[in-house]
Design an enzyme around this catalytic site. Structure first.
Site, PDB file in Angstrom:
ATOM      1  CB  SER A   1       8.133   5.930   7.049  1.00 18.51           C
ATOM      2  OG  SER A   1       7.886   5.183   5.871  1.00 18.51           O
TER       3      SER A   1
ATOM      4  CE  LYS B   1     -11.801  -7.452  -6.548  1.00 26.89           C
ATOM      5  NZ  LYS B   1     -11.489  -6.019  -6.493  1.00 26.89           N
TER       6      LYS B   1
END
Length: 296
Positions: A122, A174
């Site tokens: 990765s 948010k």
């Protein structure tokens, strides 16, 4: 002899300092001679063409020490090439990209070879793609091209504890990813778009670094890990072998002959306080946010 005795009696401190200095010179000289004749195989600290080594170990959570070391190697005209030794399962996206960018800049000035240890997956593989060549052991765990966002839903536990969230936000997304409730369909779509964009950046950089067709990379970028041998067959790795093989590859790229002097870093944290502060920084970056995007 009499004059020497008189001098030692008149200036005992200077005489003692001179004796200590003479002894140190003799010891250092003896060690150098011993090292030259009996440890020729390990003389790379003093002799040979300088080659930089960048060690990247463990989870990638902070990039500053590594990028500073890469910059030092880039500025040192005596360094004729660089090995990036990677033993990492990946880590946070931002720091991985910063290290990748620093190695890209270095590779424009010097030849760079990535050497994979036990694992370079990765984010670890992402970083390796900035090198001119990648060398992996046949059994190295690598590739695992993908991105994931870790989101935790603790609503059931919080309800049992009698804890409820009250949050005022400036926008409906948010507070997305809060641990107090499951994701809404809109929030799930929002996070998926973030992951997809980061994944696309990963795929593009692998294709660019490996000079591969982007669709071929995309077909391999489903998060699967590969052995070094499988990665070589897929075109994600150039050569199979260990650190010494990486040095051989670097020799071919640079034309270095004879002995090599390894200049290794980044330097270890010099004090217990620095090590402790480093751990605090890691905890802030990994545990602080509600969610973390990682190349792992």
């Amino acid at each position: 002899m009499e004059n020497k005795l008189k001098f030692s009696q008149k200036h005992p401190l200077l005489f003692g300092f001179a004796l200590i200095l003479t002894a140190m010179v003799l010891i250092i000289g003896a060690m150098a001679v011993f090292n030259f004749f009996f440890f020729k195989a390990h003389r790379n600290s003093f002799f040979g063409t300088k080659v930089g080594v960048v060690h990247i170990n463990g989870l990638i959570a902070d990039s500053l020490r590594i990028t500073n070391w890469i910059d030092e190697l880039a500025k040192d005209n005596a360094i004729k090439g660089v090995i990036v030794r990677i033993n990492s399962p990946g880590g946070v996206v931002g720091p991985s990209q910063e290290i990748y960018a620093a190695l890209q800049a270095l590779a424009r000035k010097k030849k760079v070879v990535a050497s994979m240890g036990s694992v370079a997956a990765s984010g670890g593989y992402y970083i390796a793609c900035a090198a001119h060549k990648i060398v992996a052991n046949p059994g190295t765990l690598t590739a695992s091209i993908g991105v994931k966002a870790k989101l935790t839903n603790m609503q059931g536990l919080m309800q049992k504890l009698g804890i409820a969230e009250q949050t005022v936000t400036s926008g409906k997304l948010k507070n997305a990813g809060t641990i107090f409730r499951p994701l809404t369909p809109e929030e799930k779509k929002y996070f998926q778009s973030l992951v997809n964009d980061m994944h696309d950046q990963f795929v593009q950089d692998v294709a660019r670094g490996r000079h591969m067709d982007i669709e071929k990379v995309r077909a391999l970028a489903d998060g699967r890990a590969m052995t070094g041998r499988q990665a070589k067959e897929a075109g994600l790795v150039d050569e199979l072998g260990g650190f010494n093989k990486s040095l051989d590859v670097l020799r071919l790229l640079t034309g270095i002959k004879g002995e090599i002097s390894l200049v290794q870093g980044p330097p270890e944290k010099s004090s217990l306080l620095e090590k402790f502060l480093g751990k605090l920084t890691f905890k802030e970056q990994i545990l602080g946010p509600r969610w973390v995007f990682t190349y792992e």
